[in-house]
Write a protein that holds these residues in place. Structure first.
Motif, PDB file in Angstrom:
ATOM      1  N   LEU A   1       0.777  -1.150   0.115  1.00 60.95           N
ATOM      2  CA  LEU A   1       0.096  -0.017   0.039  1.00 60.95           C
ATOM      3  C   LEU A   1       0.708   1.299  -0.029  1.00 60.95           C
ATOM      4  N   SER A   2       0.474   2.325  -0.747  1.00 62.47           N
ATOM      5  CA  SER A   2       1.295   3.558  -0.798  1.00 62.47           C
ATOM      6  C   SER A   2       0.738   4.188   0.485  1.00 62.47           C
ATOM      7  N   THR A   3       1.651   4.731   1.100  1.00 68.04           N
ATOM      8  CA  THR A   3       1.475   5.665   2.392  1.00 68.04           C
ATOM      9  C   THR A   3       0.590   6.970   2.176  1.00 68.04           C
ATOM     10  N   LYS A   4       1.129   7.511   1.098  1.00 70.28           N
ATOM     11  CA  LYS A   4       0.532   8.707   0.703  1.00 70.28           C
ATOM     12  C   LYS A   4      -0.927   8.545   0.234  1.00 70.28           C
ATOM     13  N   GLU A   5      -1.238   7.528  -0.193  1.00 71.02           N
ATOM     14  CA  GLU A   5      -2.760   7.037  -0.484  1.00 71.02           C
ATOM     15  C   GLU A   5      -3.706   6.767   0.433  1.00 71.02           C
ATOM     16  N   VAL A   6      -2.972   6.121   1.399  1.00 67.20           N
ATOM     17  CA  VAL A   6      -3.575   5.617   2.703  1.00 67.20           C
ATOM     18  C   VAL A   6      -4.034   7.002   3.690  1.00 67.20           C
ATOM     19  N   TYR A   7      -3.170   7.938   3.671  1.00 65.78           N
ATOM     20  CA  TYR A   7      -3.344   8.984   4.405  1.00 65.78           C
ATOM     21  C   TYR A   7      -4.365   9.933   3.687  1.00 65.78           C
ATOM     22  N   GLN A   8      -4.456   9.792   2.400  1.00 65.17           N
ATOM     23  CA  GLN A   8      -5.515  10.562   1.886  1.00 65.17           C
ATOM     24  C   GLN A   8      -6.709  10.204   1.964  1.00 65.17           C
ATOM     25  N   LYS A   9      -6.941   8.949   2.317  1.00 68.31           N
ATOM     26  CA  LYS A   9      -8.030   8.272   2.641  1.00 68.31           C
ATOM     27  C   LYS A   9      -8.892   8.266   4.097  1.00 68.31           C
ATOM     28  N   VAL A  10      -7.922   8.791   4.970  1.00 73.51           N
ATOM     29  CA  VAL A  10      -8.406   8.975   6.445  1.00 73.51           C
ATOM     30  C   VAL A  10      -9.445   9.688   6.604  1.00 73.51           C
ATOM     31  N   ASP A  11     -10.415   9.142   7.230  1.00 73.27           N
ATOM     32  CA  ASP A  11     -11.712   9.977   7.721  1.00 73.27           C
ATOM     33  C   ASP A  11     -11.568  10.253   9.070  1.00 73.27           C
ATOM     34  N   MET A  12     -11.593  11.652   9.306  1.00 77.05           N
ATOM     35  CA  MET A  12     -10.914  12.189  10.801  1.00 77.05           C
ATOM     36  C   MET A  12     -12.239  12.018  11.590  1.00 77.05           C
ATOM     37  N   GLN A  13     -13.328  11.556  11.134  1.00 76.58           N
ATOM     38  CA  GLN A  13     -14.653  11.480  12.069  1.00 76.58           C
ATOM     39  C   GLN A  13     -14.612  10.157  12.295  1.00 76.58           C
ATOM     40  N   ALA A  14     -13.930   9.107  11.817  1.00 78.40           N
ATOM     41  CA  ALA A  14     -13.808   7.695  12.377  1.00 78.40           C
ATOM     42  C   ALA A  14     -12.673   7.364  12.971  1.00 78.40           C
ATOM     43  N   LEU A  15     -11.950   8.011  13.852  1.00 79.06           N
ATOM     44  CA  LEU A  15     -10.811   7.363  14.388  1.00 79.06           C
ATOM     45  C   LEU A  15     -11.002   7.060  15.891  1.00 79.06           C
ATOM     46  N   SER A  16     -10.184   6.339  16.370  1.00 76.88           N
ATOM     47  CA  SER A  16     -10.206   5.848  17.836  1.00 76.88           C
ATOM     48  C   SER A  16     -10.373   6.880  18.768  1.00 76.88           C
ATOM     49  N   ASP A  17     -10.940   6.548  19.887  1.00 77.00           N
ATOM     50  CA  ASP A  17     -11.019   7.690  21.021  1.00 77.00           C
ATOM     51  C   ASP A  17     -10.112   7.302  22.115  1.00 77.00           C
ATOM     52  N   ARG A  18      -9.022   6.266  21.973  1.00 72.82           N
ATOM     53  CA  ARG A  18      -8.172   6.035  23.002  1.00 72.82           C
ATOM     54  C   ARG A  18      -7.094   7.122  23.000  1.00 72.82           C
ATOM     55  N   LEU A  19      -6.905   7.220  24.412  1.00 68.32           N
ATOM     56  CA  LEU A  19      -6.032   8.421  24.654  1.00 68.32           C
ATOM     57  C   LEU A  19      -4.716   7.753  24.483  1.00 68.32           C
ATOM     58  N   PRO A  20      -3.632   8.319  23.802  1.00 68.76           N
ATOM     59  CA  PRO A  20      -2.341   7.928  23.613  1.00 68.76           C
ATOM     60  C   PRO A  20      -1.609   7.733  25.257  1.00 68.76           C
ATOM     61  N   GLU A  21      -1.846   8.699  26.012  1.00 70.24           N
ATOM     62  CA  GLU A  21      -1.212   8.292  27.318  1.00 70.24           C
ATOM     63  C   GLU A  21      -1.676   7.232  27.991  1.00 70.24           C
ATOM     64  N   GLU A  22      -3.010   6.932  27.668  1.00 69.67           N
ATOM     65  CA  GLU A  22      -3.500   5.651  28.397  1.00 69.67           C
ATOM     66  C   GLU A  22      -2.953   4.350  27.682  1.00 69.67           C
ATOM     67  N   LEU A  23      -3.015   4.538  26.458  1.00 77.39           N
ATOM     68  CA  LEU A  23      -2.199   3.213  25.782  1.00 77.39           C
ATOM     69  C   LEU A  23      -0.876   3.155  25.964  1.00 77.39           C
ATOM     70  N   LEU A  24      -0.101   4.295  26.050  1.00 76.14           N
ATOM     71  CA  LEU A  24       1.414   4.102  26.394  1.00 76.14           C
ATOM     72  C   LEU A  24       1.516   3.604  27.698  1.00 76.14           C
ATOM     73  N   SER A  25       0.733   4.120  28.984  1.00 72.09           N
ATOM     74  CA  SER A  25       0.710   3.510  30.021  1.00 72.09           C
ATOM     75  C   SER A  25       0.576   1.818  30.270  1.00 72.09           C
ATOM     76  N   GLN A  26      -0.389   1.591  29.518  1.00 73.93           N
ATOM     77  CA  GLN A  26      -0.962   0.273  29.352  1.00 73.93           C
ATOM     78  C   GLN A  26       0.373  -0.642  28.897  1.00 73.93           C
ATOM     79  N   TRP A  27       0.916  -0.226  27.803  1.00 77.35           N
ATOM     80  CA  TRP A  27       2.206  -0.823  27.349  1.00 77.35           C
ATOM     81  C   TRP A  27       3.299  -1.151  28.511  1.00 77.35           C
ATOM     82  N   ARG A  28       3.662   0.280  29.024  1.00 77.14           N
ATOM     83  CA  ARG A  28       4.587   0.159  29.891  1.00 77.14           C
ATOM     84  C   ARG A  28       4.234  -0.614  31.360  1.00 77.14           C
ATOM     85  N   LYS A  29       3.073  -0.965  31.468  1.00 78.80           N
ATOM     86  CA  LYS A  29       2.552  -1.956  32.473  1.00 78.80           C
ATOM     87  C   LYS A  29       2.646  -3.525  31.932  1.00 78.80           C
ATOM     88  N   GLY A  30       3.009  -3.448  30.561  1.00 79.07           N
ATOM     89  CA  GLY A  30       3.176  -4.864  30.084  1.00 79.07           C
ATOM     90  C   GLY A  30       1.638  -5.470  29.600  1.00 79.07           C
TER      91      GLY A  30
END
Length: 271
Positions: A171-200
Protein backbone atom coordinates in the motif's frame (compact mmCIF):
# COMPACT_ATOMS: atom_id res chain seq x y z
CA UNK A 1 31.15 -2.75 6.69
CA UNK A 2 28.03 -4.90 6.99
CA UNK A 3 25.05 -3.53 8.97
CA UNK A 4 21.62 -4.88 9.87
CA UNK A 5 18.68 -2.63 9.05
CA UNK A 6 15.66 -3.56 11.19
CA UNK A 7 11.93 -3.48 10.54
CA UNK A 8 9.64 -1.65 12.96
CA UNK A 9 6.12 -2.08 14.27
CA UNK A 10 3.63 0.58 15.27
CA UNK A 11 2.30 -1.04 18.44
CA UNK A 12 -0.32 1.66 18.53
CA UNK A 13 -0.93 4.40 15.97
CA UNK A 14 -3.25 7.30 16.74
CA UNK A 15 -4.02 10.23 14.45
CA UNK A 16 -4.55 13.36 16.54
CA UNK A 17 -5.38 15.90 13.85
CA UNK A 18 -4.70 17.18 10.35
CA UNK A 19 -2.36 20.12 9.95
CA UNK A 20 -2.65 23.09 7.61
CA UNK A 21 0.27 21.72 5.54
CA UNK A 22 -1.69 18.53 4.84
CA UNK A 23 0.31 16.30 7.18
CA UNK A 24 -1.22 14.56 10.20
CA UNK A 25 -0.17 14.85 13.83
CA UNK A 26 0.25 11.38 15.25
CA UNK A 27 1.11 9.51 18.41
CA UNK A 28 2.70 6.10 17.96
CA UNK A 29 4.63 3.55 19.96
CA UNK A 30 7.39 2.34 17.63
CA UNK A 31 9.28 -0.90 18.24
CA UNK A 32 12.08 -2.51 16.21
CA UNK A 33 11.96 -6.26 15.58
CA UNK A 34 14.53 -8.82 14.48
CA UNK A 35 13.51 -8.83 10.82
CA UNK A 36 16.42 -7.27 8.97
CA UNK A 37 17.64 -6.06 5.63
CA UNK A 38 21.44 -6.23 5.36
CA UNK A 39 23.45 -3.33 3.97
CA UNK A 40 27.10 -3.62 2.95
CA UNK A 41 29.08 -0.39 2.55
CA UNK A 42 32.60 -0.42 1.14
CA UNK A 43 34.99 2.37 0.12
CA UNK A 44 35.30 2.22 -3.65
CA UNK A 45 36.88 3.90 -6.67
CA UNK A 46 33.40 5.03 -7.72
CA UNK A 47 29.85 5.07 -6.36
CA UNK A 48 27.65 2.05 -7.01
CA UNK A 49 24.38 0.64 -5.66
CA UNK A 50 22.98 -2.87 -6.04
CA UNK A 51 20.04 -4.70 -4.51
CA UNK A 52 18.65 -8.21 -4.40
CA UNK A 53 15.05 -7.00 -4.94
CA UNK A 54 14.16 -5.93 -8.50
CA UNK A 55 11.46 -3.46 -7.39
CA UNK A 56 13.72 -1.30 -5.22
CA UNK A 57 14.31 1.92 -7.21
CA UNK A 58 17.87 2.64 -8.23
CA UNK A 59 17.39 6.26 -9.27
CA UNK A 60 16.14 9.50 -7.72
CA UNK A 61 13.40 7.72 -5.72
CA UNK A 62 15.94 5.68 -3.77
CA UNK A 63 16.12 6.86 -0.15
CA UNK A 64 19.53 5.26 0.36
CA UNK A 65 21.02 7.41 -2.40
CA UNK A 66 19.32 10.49 -0.95
CA UNK A 67 20.93 9.66 2.40
CA UNK A 68 24.38 9.41 0.82
CA UNK A 69 23.94 12.77 -0.93
CA UNK A 70 22.67 14.46 2.23
CA UNK A 71 25.51 13.10 4.35
CA UNK A 72 28.11 14.32 1.87
CA UNK A 73 26.50 17.73 1.53
CA UNK A 74 26.45 18.12 5.32
CA UNK A 75 29.92 16.80 6.14
CA UNK A 76 31.97 17.40 3.03
CA UNK A 77 33.11 13.75 3.21
CA UNK A 78 33.11 12.70 -0.44
CA UNK A 79 34.72 9.22 -0.38
CA UNK A 80 33.00 7.10 -3.08
CA UNK A 81 31.26 3.99 -1.76
CA UNK A 82 29.85 0.73 -3.02
CA UNK A 83 26.49 -0.11 -1.39
CA UNK A 84 24.71 -3.46 -1.58
CA UNK A 85 21.23 -3.96 -0.10
CA UNK A 86 20.03 -7.46 0.68
CA UNK A 87 16.28 -6.84 0.86
CA UNK A 88 14.20 -8.96 3.23
CA UNK A 89 11.67 -6.48 4.68
CA UNK A 90 8.63 -6.43 2.36
CA UNK A 91 8.08 -3.27 0.32
CA UNK A 92 5.07 -1.01 1.07
CA UNK A 93 4.22 -3.10 4.13
CA UNK A 94 4.26 -0.49 6.93
CA UNK A 95 7.37 -2.15 8.40
CA UNK A 96 9.58 0.87 7.75
CA UNK A 97 12.17 -0.78 5.52
CA UNK A 98 13.10 2.25 3.41
CA UNK A 99 13.35 4.55 6.45
CA UNK A 100 15.45 1.99 8.28
CA UNK A 101 17.74 1.66 5.26
CA UNK A 102 18.24 5.44 5.14
CA UNK A 103 19.07 5.61 8.86
CA UNK A 104 21.44 2.66 8.54
CA UNK A 105 23.29 4.36 5.68
CA UNK A 106 23.69 7.58 7.69
CA UNK A 107 25.04 5.60 10.64
CA UNK A 108 27.39 3.57 8.46
CA UNK A 109 28.80 6.55 6.57
CA UNK A 110 29.33 8.36 9.87
CA UNK A 111 31.30 5.39 11.19
CA UNK A 112 33.37 5.08 8.00
CA UNK A 113 34.33 8.76 8.19
CA UNK A 114 35.24 8.66 11.90
CA UNK A 115 32.03 10.15 13.29
CA UNK A 116 31.95 13.75 12.08
CA UNK A 117 28.30 13.94 13.24
CA UNK A 118 26.79 13.39 16.67
CA UNK A 119 23.75 11.21 17.23
CA UNK A 120 21.61 14.34 17.52
CA UNK A 121 22.91 15.59 14.19
CA UNK A 122 22.19 12.23 12.57
CA UNK A 123 18.60 12.40 13.84
CA UNK A 124 18.21 15.90 12.37
CA UNK A 125 19.54 14.68 9.02
CA UNK A 126 17.10 11.79 9.21
CA UNK A 127 14.18 14.20 9.52
CA UNK A 128 15.08 15.63 6.12
CA UNK A 129 14.75 12.17 4.58
CA UNK A 130 11.45 11.09 6.14
CA UNK A 131 9.37 11.22 9.30
CA UNK A 132 10.19 7.63 10.33
CA UNK A 133 13.96 7.87 9.78
CA UNK A 134 14.92 9.51 13.13
CA UNK A 135 13.23 6.72 15.10
CA UNK A 136 15.89 4.21 14.09
CA UNK A 137 18.50 6.24 15.98
CA UNK A 138 16.62 5.39 19.19
CA UNK A 139 17.49 2.19 21.02
CA UNK A 140 14.51 0.44 19.46
CA UNK A 141 11.54 1.55 21.58
CA UNK A 142 10.16 5.09 21.33
CA UNK A 143 7.04 7.22 21.52
CA UNK A 144 6.86 9.19 18.28
CA UNK A 145 4.80 12.37 17.88
CA UNK A 146 4.54 15.35 15.53
CA UNK A 147 4.35 13.74 12.09
CA UNK A 148 6.47 10.94 13.54
CA UNK A 149 9.77 12.79 13.67
CA UNK A 150 9.69 13.78 17.37
CA UNK A 151 11.24 10.92 19.31
CA UNK A 152 10.91 10.14 23.02
CA UNK A 153 13.22 7.25 23.84
CA UNK A 154 11.65 4.66 26.14
CA UNK A 155 13.05 1.75 28.13
CA UNK A 156 13.00 -1.53 26.22
CA UNK A 157 9.74 -3.44 26.43
CA UNK A 158 9.78 -7.04 27.63
CA UNK A 159 10.80 -9.41 24.85
CA UNK A 160 7.74 -10.57 22.95
CA UNK A 161 7.14 -12.94 20.07
CA UNK A 162 5.51 -11.53 16.96
CA UNK A 163 3.84 -13.25 14.03
CA UNK A 164 3.95 -11.21 10.83
CA UNK A 165 1.35 -11.76 8.12
CA UNK A 166 1.99 -9.88 4.88
CA UNK A 167 -0.44 -9.85 1.94
CA UNK A 168 0.89 -10.27 -1.57
CA UNK A 169 0.32 -6.57 -2.30
CA UNK A 170 1.57 -3.36 -0.73
CA UNK A 171 0.00 0.00 0.00
CA UNK A 172 1.12 3.54 -0.74
CA UNK A 173 1.51 5.52 2.49
CA UNK A 174 0.42 8.71 0.72
CA UNK A 175 -2.75 7.10 -0.63
CA UNK A 176 -3.67 5.64 2.77
CA UNK A 177 -3.33 9.01 4.50
CA UNK A 178 -5.44 10.63 1.77
CA UNK A 179 -8.27 8.24 2.64
CA UNK A 180 -8.27 8.95 6.40
CA UNK A 181 -11.71 9.89 7.73
CA UNK A 182 -11.09 12.24 10.66
CA UNK A 183 -14.58 11.43 12.01
CA UNK A 184 -13.86 7.70 12.23
CA UNK A 185 -10.81 7.62 14.49
CA UNK A 186 -10.30 5.81 17.77
CA UNK A 187 -11.05 7.71 20.97
CA UNK A 188 -8.30 5.94 22.91
CA UNK A 189 -5.98 8.42 24.60
CA UNK A 190 -2.30 7.95 23.63
CA UNK A 191 -1.25 8.51 27.26
CA UNK A 192 -3.46 5.62 28.39
CA UNK A 193 -2.21 3.32 25.62
CA UNK A 194 1.39 4.15 26.46
CA UNK A 195 0.75 3.53 30.15
CA UNK A 196 -0.79 0.13 29.41
CA UNK A 197 2.18 -0.94 27.29
CA UNK A 198 4.58 0.19 30.01
CA UNK A 199 2.68 -2.04 32.45
CA UNK A 200 3.01 -5.00 30.10
CA UNK A 201 -0.55 -4.83 28.75
CA UNK A 202 -0.57 -5.08 24.95
CA UNK A 203 -3.29 -2.87 23.47
CA UNK A 204 -3.08 -2.35 19.70
CA UNK A 205 -4.93 0.44 17.88
CA UNK A 206 -4.25 1.73 14.36
CA UNK A 207 -6.22 4.68 13.00
CA UNK A 208 -5.00 3.95 9.46
CA UNK A 209 -6.71 0.57 9.22
CA UNK A 210 -10.09 1.83 8.00
CA UNK A 211 -8.38 3.94 5.31
CA UNK A 212 -6.35 0.94 4.18
CA UNK A 213 -9.52 -1.19 4.10
CA UNK A 214 -11.22 1.38 1.87
CA UNK A 215 -8.39 1.09 -0.67
CA UNK A 216 -8.08 -2.70 -0.49
CA UNK A 217 -11.30 -4.17 1.00
CA UNK A 218 -9.77 -7.65 1.04
CA UNK A 219 -7.52 -6.47 3.88
CA UNK A 220 -10.51 -6.49 6.21
CA UNK A 221 -11.16 -10.20 5.61
CA UNK A 222 -7.40 -10.80 5.85
CA UNK A 223 -7.46 -9.35 9.37
CA UNK A 224 -10.69 -11.13 10.29
CA UNK A 225 -9.15 -14.46 9.34
CA UNK A 226 -6.15 -13.74 11.60
CA UNK A 227 -8.56 -12.88 14.42
CA UNK A 228 -10.00 -16.39 14.27
CA UNK A 229 -6.53 -17.75 15.07
CA UNK A 230 -5.09 -18.13 18.60
CA UNK A 231 -3.76 -14.55 18.81
CA UNK A 232 -4.65 -12.08 21.57
CA UNK A 233 -3.93 -9.02 19.41
CA UNK A 234 -4.02 -8.49 15.64
CA UNK A 235 -3.19 -5.09 14.17
CA UNK A 236 -1.95 -3.50 10.99
CA UNK A 237 1.42 -1.77 11.30
CA UNK A 238 1.84 1.75 9.96
CA UNK A 239 -0.02 2.34 6.71
CA UNK A 240 0.01 -1.39 5.92
CA UNK A 241 -0.28 -3.76 4.30
CA UNK A 242 1.39 -6.00 6.92
CA UNK A 243 -0.30 -7.19 10.12
CA UNK A 244 1.36 -8.28 13.33
CA UNK A 245 -0.05 -10.68 15.87
CA UNK A 246 0.79 -10.91 19.58
CA UNK A 247 -0.07 -13.15 22.51
CA UNK A 248 0.27 -16.71 21.25
CA UNK A 249 2.12 -19.92 22.01
CA UNK A 250 1.90 -21.73 18.70
CA UNK A 251 1.06 -20.70 15.14
CA UNK A 252 -1.17 -22.93 12.96
CA UNK A 253 0.99 -24.87 10.51
CA UNK A 254 -0.98 -23.78 7.45
CA UNK A 255 -0.78 -20.05 8.24
CA UNK A 256 1.62 -18.19 5.94
CA UNK A 257 3.82 -15.65 7.70
CA UNK A 258 6.99 -15.10 9.67
CA UNK A 259 7.97 -15.23 13.31
CA UNK A 260 9.99 -12.40 14.85
CA UNK A 261 10.50 -10.79 18.24
CA UNK A 262 11.10 -7.35 19.75
CA UNK A 263 14.68 -6.21 19.31
CA UNK A 264 16.81 -3.38 20.70
CA UNK A 265 20.23 -1.96 19.95
CA UNK A 266 22.98 -1.14 22.40
CA UNK A 267 24.27 2.38 22.94
CA UNK A 268 27.09 3.29 20.51
CA UNK A 269 26.44 0.31 18.26
CA UNK A 270 23.97 -0.44 15.47
CA UNK A 271 21.37 -3.19 15.45
Amino acid sequence: MKLLSPAKLNLFFRILGKRSDGYHDISSLHQTIDLFDTITIRPSAGDSFSCTHPDVPKGTDNLILHAVHLFRKTTGKLQPVSIHLEKVIPLESGLGGASSNAATILWGLNELTRRPLSLTQLKLLGRKLGADVPFFFSLGTAHCTGIGELIEDLPALPEQKVFLAVPEFGLSTKEVYQKVDMQALSDRLPEELLSQWRKGEAVCVNDLESAAFSIRPELRSFKEKLQTMPFEQVSMTGSGSAFFCLGFSDVPENLKGQLAKFHSRKQDSWY
